[in-house]
Design a protein around this motif. Structure first.
Motif, mmCIF file in Angstrom:
data_model
loop_
_atom_site.group_PDB
_atom_site.id
_atom_site.type_symbol
_atom_site.label_atom_id
_atom_site.label_comp_id
_atom_site.label_asym_id
_atom_site.label_seq_id
_atom_site.Cartn_x
_atom_site.Cartn_y
_atom_site.Cartn_z
ATOM 1 N N ARG A 1 18.410 25.000 -1.984
ATOM 2 C CA ARG A 1 19.653 25.152 -2.754
ATOM 3 C C ARG A 1 20.828 24.524 -1.995
ATOM 4 N NH1 ARG A 1 19.794 28.047 -7.076
ATOM 5 N NH2 ARG A 1 18.051 29.384 -6.448
ATOM 6 N N ARG A 2 20.867 24.736 -0.681
ATOM 7 C CA ARG A 2 21.947 24.170 0.131
ATOM 8 C C ARG A 2 21.867 22.652 0.217
ATOM 9 N NH1 ARG A 2 20.346 28.086 3.779
ATOM 10 N NH2 ARG A 2 19.477 26.451 5.130
ATOM 11 N N THR A 3 20.660 22.133 0.334
ATOM 12 C CA THR A 3 20.496 20.717 0.657
ATOM 13 C C THR A 3 20.253 19.825 -0.557
ATOM 14 O OG1 THR A 3 18.127 21.072 1.057
ATOM 15 C CG2 THR A 3 19.618 21.225 2.964
ATOM 16 N N HIS A 4 19.681 20.390 -1.639
ATOM 17 C CA HIS A 4 19.304 19.555 -2.778
ATOM 18 C C HIS A 4 19.793 20.083 -4.115
ATOM 19 C CE1 HIS A 4 16.600 18.145 0.390
ATOM 20 N NE2 HIS A 4 16.475 17.034 -0.303
ATOM 21 N N GLY A 5 20.415 21.254 -4.140
ATOM 22 C CA GLY A 5 21.038 21.731 -5.359
ATOM 23 C C GLY A 5 20.249 22.779 -6.116
ATOM 24 N N ASP A 6 20.929 23.411 -7.085
ATOM 25 C CA ASP A 6 20.359 24.535 -7.825
ATOM 26 C C ASP A 6 19.145 24.142 -8.660
ATOM 27 O OD1 ASP A 6 22.284 26.230 -6.791
ATOM 28 O OD2 ASP A 6 23.596 26.083 -8.546
ATOM 29 N N LYS A 7 19.177 22.968 -9.266
ATOM 30 C CA LYS A 7 18.078 22.580 -10.155
ATOM 31 C C LYS A 7 16.743 22.639 -9.428
ATOM 32 C CE LYS A 7 16.287 18.692 -12.872
ATOM 33 N NZ LYS A 7 16.562 17.337 -13.399
ATOM 34 N N TRP A 8 16.673 21.995 -8.274
ATOM 35 C CA TRP A 8 15.396 21.936 -7.577
ATOM 36 C C TRP A 8 15.067 23.275 -6.926
ATOM 37 C CZ3 TRP A 8 13.540 18.248 -9.976
ATOM 38 C CH2 TRP A 8 14.253 17.077 -10.234
ATOM 39 N N ALA A 9 16.064 23.999 -6.474
ATOM 40 C CA ALA A 9 15.814 25.322 -5.897
ATOM 41 C C ALA A 9 15.245 26.269 -6.942
ATOM 42 C CB ALA A 9 17.091 25.886 -5.300
ATOM 43 N N ASP A 10 15.752 26.191 -8.163
ATOM 44 C CA ASP A 10 15.250 27.062 -9.236
ATOM 45 C C ASP A 10 13.809 26.701 -9.590
ATOM 46 O OD1 ASP A 10 17.667 28.374 -9.305
ATOM 47 O OD2 ASP A 10 18.418 27.286 -11.073
ATOM 48 N N ILE A 11 13.493 25.415 -9.568
ATOM 49 C CA ILE A 11 12.112 25.011 -9.844
ATOM 50 C C ILE A 11 11.193 25.467 -8.712
ATOM 51 C CG2 ILE A 11 10.544 23.069 -10.226
ATOM 52 C CD1 ILE A 11 12.851 21.597 -11.571
ATOM 53 N N LEU A 12 11.668 25.361 -7.481
ATOM 54 C CA LEU A 12 10.868 25.855 -6.358
ATOM 55 C C LEU A 12 10.598 27.351 -6.511
ATOM 56 C CD1 LEU A 12 9.491 25.421 -3.611
ATOM 57 C CD2 LEU A 12 11.702 25.904 -2.536
ATOM 58 N N ALA A 13 11.605 28.106 -6.902
ATOM 59 C CA ALA A 13 11.413 29.544 -7.099
ATOM 60 C C ALA A 13 10.351 29.811 -8.164
ATOM 61 C CB ALA A 13 12.737 30.194 -7.486
ATOM 62 N N TYR A 14 10.396 29.053 -9.258
ATOM 63 C CA TYR A 14 9.383 29.202 -10.312
ATOM 64 C C TYR A 14 7.994 28.860 -9.770
ATOM 65 C CZ TYR A 14 6.628 28.197 -14.459
ATOM 66 O OH TYR A 14 5.622 28.167 -15.391
#
Length: 234
Positions: A90-103
């Motif tokens: 989330r810090r380094t690449h943004g919410d979009k990719w962090a949310d997909i990682l969480a999924y």
């Protein structure tokens, strides 16, 4: 860039004995150490994402330059928690990719798509021939129990070292030495099987011969040609 950064060029399905491992070339094989993902069992992160994300989004997520997915995996494999991995992305690449990682992490079980053909029988044949069979894998600590529960082949191993538990990660030399110590075996009789070239280089650096895996039949034939007494392909 798709896949892990830093992968050197290396042939598949060939015995590699360079650097410190060169002194052990041709010595009798007494132990085979296996990576897990795409060696004993198939790991496909795209399989998790298909129900919710488009092909274009999945392709971008699996491009490390865009999402940092493989860098996040490396951090978690080295001991970071899933929550820490998500926060880093989330810090380094943004919410979009962090949310997909969480999924992806919430549905991780779906990434384990089956046992590699021939792997279960190969382990049985090696054990019957008196060869030690061991596991050495980069795997996040909280996710590994899912793999062990859903993939019984991992319980066939004589022992295993998993990066997230020891907070060391391939290809660092320390984790190979840790594995040799834990298993009570010497590098001179060991062969390490992994699908990533960088991890074979890491094994060679501590004296362990290595095979970059792709073809189950070629692996069996290669072990036989190097003196391991298991049934040949007819």
């Amino acid at each position: 860039m798709k896949g892990w950064p830093g992968e050197p060029d290396m042939e598949y399905d060939t015995m590699m004995a360079q650097g410190e491992a060169a002194a052990n070339a041709g010595k009798p094989i007494t132990d085979v150490i296996f990576d897990f993902g795409n060696v004993l069992l198939y790991w496909d992160p795209a399989a998790v994402l298909i129900p919710r994300y488009s092909a274009a989004t999945i392709e971008q997520f699996l491009d490390n330059d865009i999402s940092g997915f493989y860098d996040a995996n490396d951090r978690m494999d080295a001991g970071a928690t899933p929550q820490e991995g998500i926060a880093w992305m989330r810090r380094t690449h943004g919410d979009k990719w962090a949310d997909i990682l969480a999924y992806y992490l919430e549905n991780f079980e779906d990434s384990l798509t089956g046992v590699v053909p021939g792997a279960r029988v190969l382990l049985n044949d090696l054990k019957a021939a008196g060869i030690g069979v061991w596991g050495l894998s980069n795997w996040e600590k909280e996710l590994f129990p899912i793999a062990e529960r859903t993939t019984p082949i991992l319980r066939q191993l004589d022992g295993k070292v998993v990066s997230g538990y020891v907070r060391l990660r391939k290809p660092d030399s320390a984790i190979y030495r840790k594995a040799l110590e834990e298993f009570g075996i010497g590098a001179q009789g060991a062969v390490f099987v992994d699908d990533k070239a960088m991890n074979i280089v890491g094994a060679n650096a501590v004296g362990i011969r290595g095979i970059r895996f792709r073809d189950p039949v070629k692996l069996r034939e290669l072990l036989i040609s190097n003196g391991v007494g298991i049934p040949d392909v007819q």
